[in-house]
Enzyme design. Structure first.
Site, PDB file in Angstrom:
ATOM      1  N   CYS A   4       0.777  -1.250  -0.094  1.00  0.00           N
ATOM      2  CA  CYS A   4      -0.221   0.047   0.112  1.00  0.00           C
ATOM      3  C   CYS A   4       0.852   1.237   0.095  1.00  0.00           C
ATOM      4  CB  CYS A   4      -1.084   0.090   1.118  1.00  0.00           C
ATOM      5  SG  CYS A   4      -1.685   1.507   1.483  1.00  0.00           S
ATOM      6  N   HIS A  46      -4.370   0.847   8.291  1.00  0.00           N
ATOM      7  CA  HIS A  46      -4.725   0.485   6.828  1.00  0.00           C
ATOM      8  C   HIS A  46      -6.207   0.080   6.647  1.00  0.00           C
ATOM      9  CE1 HIS A  46      -4.338  -0.754   2.727  1.00  0.00           C
ATOM     10  NE2 HIS A  46      -5.151  -1.623   3.049  1.00  0.00           N
ATOM     11  N   HIS A  98      -6.536   3.055   0.153  1.00  0.00           N
ATOM     12  CA  HIS A  98      -6.233   3.223   1.865  1.00  0.00           C
ATOM     13  C   HIS A  98      -7.042   4.421   1.874  1.00  0.00           C
ATOM     14  CE1 HIS A  98      -3.173   3.745   5.279  1.00  0.00           C
ATOM     15  NE2 HIS A  98      -4.135   4.653   5.492  1.00  0.00           N
ATOM     16  N   HIS A 100      -8.751   7.874   2.281  1.00  0.00           N
ATOM     17  CA  HIS A 100      -7.997   9.387   2.365  1.00  0.00           C
ATOM     18  C   HIS A 100      -9.082  10.309   1.887  1.00  0.00           C
ATOM     19  CE1 HIS A 100      -7.617   7.458  -1.580  1.00  0.00           C
ATOM     20  NE2 HIS A 100      -7.821   8.733  -2.146  1.00  0.00           N
TER      21      HIS A 100
HETATM   22  P1  AMP Z   1      -8.309   8.815  -5.285  1.00  0.00           P
HETATM   23  O1  AMP Z   1      -8.430   8.808  -6.997  1.00  0.00           O
HETATM   24  O2  AMP Z   1      -9.461   9.554  -4.437  1.00  0.00           O
HETATM   25  O3  AMP Z   1      -7.881   7.397  -5.053  1.00  0.00           O
HETATM   26  O4  AMP Z   1      -7.156   9.570  -4.933  1.00  0.00           O
HETATM   27  C1  AMP Z   1      -5.728   9.371  -4.936  1.00  0.00           C
HETATM   28  C2  AMP Z   1      -4.895  10.522  -4.787  1.00  0.00           C
HETATM   29  O5  AMP Z   1      -3.622  10.019  -4.241  1.00  0.00           O
HETATM   30  C3  AMP Z   1      -4.491  11.204  -6.150  1.00  0.00           C
HETATM   31  O6  AMP Z   1      -5.256  12.497  -5.955  1.00  0.00           O
HETATM   32  C4  AMP Z   1      -3.094  10.986  -6.316  1.00  0.00           C
HETATM   33  O7  AMP Z   1      -2.698  12.118  -7.090  1.00  0.00           O
HETATM   34  C5  AMP Z   1      -2.598  10.904  -4.812  1.00  0.00           C
HETATM   35  N1  AMP Z   1      -1.336  10.311  -4.886  1.00  0.00           N
HETATM   36  C6  AMP Z   1      -0.978   9.044  -5.263  1.00  0.00           C
HETATM   37  N2  AMP Z   1       0.196   8.540  -5.089  1.00  0.00           N
HETATM   38  C7  AMP Z   1       0.768   9.986  -4.118  1.00  0.00           C
HETATM   39  C8  AMP Z   1       1.846  10.166  -3.366  1.00  0.00           C
HETATM   40  N3  AMP Z   1       2.969   9.106  -3.488  1.00  0.00           N
HETATM   41  N4  AMP Z   1       1.968  11.165  -2.893  1.00  0.00           N
HETATM   42  C9  AMP Z   1       0.871  11.958  -2.523  1.00  0.00           C
HETATM   43  N5  AMP Z   1      -0.222  11.807  -3.295  1.00  0.00           N
HETATM   44  C10 AMP Z   1      -0.344  10.795  -3.965  1.00  0.00           C
HETATM   45 ZN    ZN Z   2      -2.431   1.450   3.571  1.00  0.00          ZN
END
Ligand code: AMP
Ligand code: ZN
Length: 114
Positions: A4, A46, A98, A100
């Site tokens: 993850c 998680h 995960h 968010h």
């Molecule tokens: P979601 O589409 O709601 O799953 O959002 C996932 C978000 O995570 C997207 O806006 C990505 O740009 C962001 N994301 C993915 N990898 C990273 C990372 N390593 N650091 C910061 N943001 C990330």
């Molecule tokens: Zn996780």
């Protein structure tokens, strides 16, 4: 969870621009910002999505919302307004499994969202 990406950020195995951290939650700026302010706030446990959350996690999820408000204040978008988004499942476009919360602001946000 070994694979993850957000758990790896929590364990500092992947760098992130951390905005806030305590024993239960972590906030960091999104790597592909969709607005001048785009911060992600996650629990350190998680949990794949809201679908998997249990009533026992209500306080933790509520704490994330209150912290979103504090980060909005820190980022200077308190007066202009902001949006907190929780994508869940395929139709929402959730990519990272995960849970968010997206905090978005710093520009006029369209409604309805795409
Ligand atoms: P979601 O589409 O709601 O799953 O959002 C996932 C978000 O995570 C997207 O806006 C990505 O740009 C962001 N994301 C993915 N990898 C990273 C990372 N390593 N650091 C910061 N943001 C990330
Ligand atoms: Zn996780």
């Amino acid at each position: 969870m070994n694979d993850c990406i957000f758990c790896k950020i929590i364990k500092k195995e992947i760098p992130a621009s951390v905005v806030y951290e305590d024993e239960e939650i972590l906030a960091f700026d999104d790597i592909r910002p969709q607005a001048p302010v785009h911060t992600l706030i996650i629990p350190k446990i998680h949990l794949a999505s809201l679908k998997e959350a249990s009533p026992e996690q209500a306080a933790l999820l509520g704490k994330i919302l209150i912290q979103a408000r504090e980060i909005a204040r820190l980022k200077g978008i308190d007066a202009t307004g902001y949006r907190v988004v929780l994508n869940t499942g395929p139709d929402s476009g959730q990519e990272v499994l995960h849970i968010h919360f997206h905090l978005l602001g710093g520009r006029r946000l369209g409604w309805p969202p795409g």
